[in-house]
Design a protein around this motif. Structure first.
Motif, PDB file in Angstrom:
ATOM      1  N   GLN A   1      37.222  44.175  30.898  1.00  0.00           N
ATOM      2  CA  GLN A   1      37.527  42.837  31.409  1.00  0.00           C
ATOM      3  C   GLN A   1      39.016  42.529  31.261  1.00  0.00           C
ATOM      4  OE1 GLN A   1      34.889  40.306  29.197  1.00  0.00           O
ATOM      5  NE2 GLN A   1      33.245  40.493  30.701  1.00  0.00           N
ATOM      6  N   LYS A   2      39.613  42.933  30.157  1.00  0.00           N
ATOM      7  CA  LYS A   2      41.045  42.700  29.935  1.00  0.00           C
ATOM      8  C   LYS A   2      41.879  43.473  30.961  1.00  0.00           C
ATOM      9  CE  LYS A   2      44.596  43.380  26.439  1.00  0.00           C
ATOM     10  NZ  LYS A   2      44.907  43.986  25.138  1.00  0.00           N
TER      11      LYS A   2
ATOM     12  N   GLN B   1      40.895  44.453  33.970  1.00  0.00           N
ATOM     13  CA  GLN B   1      40.680  43.849  35.288  1.00  0.00           C
ATOM     14  C   GLN B   1      41.515  42.580  35.442  1.00  0.00           C
ATOM     15  OE1 GLN B   1      39.140  45.177  37.793  1.00  0.00           O
ATOM     16  NE2 GLN B   1      39.197  43.457  39.191  1.00  0.00           N
ATOM     17  N   LYS B   2      41.576  41.773  34.394  1.00  0.00           N
ATOM     18  CA  LYS B   2      42.378  40.543  34.436  1.00  0.00           C
ATOM     19  C   LYS B   2      43.856  40.879  34.614  1.00  0.00           C
ATOM     20  CE  LYS B   2      43.410  36.361  31.840  1.00  0.00           C
ATOM     21  NZ  LYS B   2      43.243  35.638  30.577  1.00  0.00           N
ATOM     22  N   GLN B   3      44.326  41.903  33.916  1.00  0.00           N
ATOM     23  CA  GLN B   3      45.720  42.325  34.036  1.00  0.00           C
ATOM     24  C   GLN B   3      46.004  42.846  35.446  1.00  0.00           C
ATOM     25  OE1 GLN B   3      46.824  45.406  31.293  1.00  0.00           O
ATOM     26  NE2 GLN B   3      49.008  45.119  31.650  1.00  0.00           N
TER      27      GLN B   3
ATOM     28  N   GLU C   1      46.355  39.863  37.777  1.00  0.00           N
ATOM     29  CA  GLU C   1      47.607  39.134  37.545  1.00  0.00           C
ATOM     30  C   GLU C   1      48.815  39.878  38.102  1.00  0.00           C
ATOM     31  OE1 GLU C   1      47.698  38.540  33.342  1.00  0.00           O
ATOM     32  OE2 GLU C   1      46.279  36.868  33.406  1.00  0.00           O
TER      33      GLU C   1
ATOM     34  N   THR D   1      45.045  31.728  43.933  1.00  0.00           N
ATOM     35  CA  THR D   1      43.704  32.259  43.705  1.00  0.00           C
ATOM     36  C   THR D   1      43.231  33.210  44.798  1.00  0.00           C
ATOM     37  OG1 THR D   1      42.694  30.362  44.816  1.00  0.00           O
ATOM     38  CG2 THR D   1      42.980  30.221  42.415  1.00  0.00           C
TER      39      THR D   1
ATOM     40  N   SER E   1      39.581  37.596  42.484  1.00  0.00           N
ATOM     41  CA  SER E   1      38.568  38.224  41.637  1.00  0.00           C
ATOM     42  C   SER E   1      37.753  39.268  42.389  1.00  0.00           C
ATOM     43  CB  SER E   1      37.641  37.167  41.051  1.00  0.00           C
ATOM     44  OG  SER E   1      36.988  36.462  42.084  1.00  0.00           O
TER      45      SER E   1
END
Length: 108
Positions: A43-44, A46-48, A51, A75, A92
Motif C-alpha cells: 500500500q505504501k 502504491q501511494k508513492q 504521488e 485526483t 487510484s
C-alpha cells in the motif's frame, strides 16, 4: 474434595498455560510478518507511485488499459491512448508504470 483436586492440579496447569500463551504470541507474530506487514508495504509503494505520476509516463490501469499520461490533476489523470483519444481516470485506478521499450520491427 473436588476443590482439593483442583488446587493440586494448579501448579502443572500454570506451566501449560505459559506454553499456550507463548504459542499464541508466536502465531500472531508469524501472521503479522507474513500477512500484514507485506500488505502495508504494498500500500505504501502504491501511494508513492500515485504521488509521483508525471506527464509522459507510460502506465497501466487496474482494468489493463495502457496509455501515456497527458495531464495530472489533483485526483485525476488524463491518458493519451492514441492520436486524439484521451480518457480521464482517477489516480487510484493506476496500477503500475511501464518502462518505455523501443519497438523494433523485424523483417521476415
Amino acid at each position: 474434595m473436588q476443590f482439593s483436586l483442583l488446587a493440586q492440579a494448579q501448579p502443572g496447569g500454570s506451566q501449560a498455560m505459559i506454553y499456550q500463551v507463548i504459542m499464541w504470541v508466536g502465531i500472531i507474530g508469524v501472521f503479522y510478518f507474513f500477512m500484514i506487514r507485506p500488505q502495508q508495504k504494498k500500500q505504501k509503494d502504491q501511494k508513492q507511485l500515485i504521488e509521483n505520476l508525471k506527464k509522459g509516463d507510460n502506465v497501466v490501469t487496474i482494468g489493463g488499459l495502457h496509455g501515456k499520461i497527458y495531464s495530472v490533476d489533483e485526483t485525476t489523470v488524463t491518458l493519451d491512448l492514441d492520436k486524439g483519444v484521451k480518457i480521464t481516470f482517477e489516480k487510484s485506478s493506476i496500477a503500475r508504470t511501464v518502462a518505455t521499450a523501443s519497438r523494433t520491427a523485424t523483417s521476415a
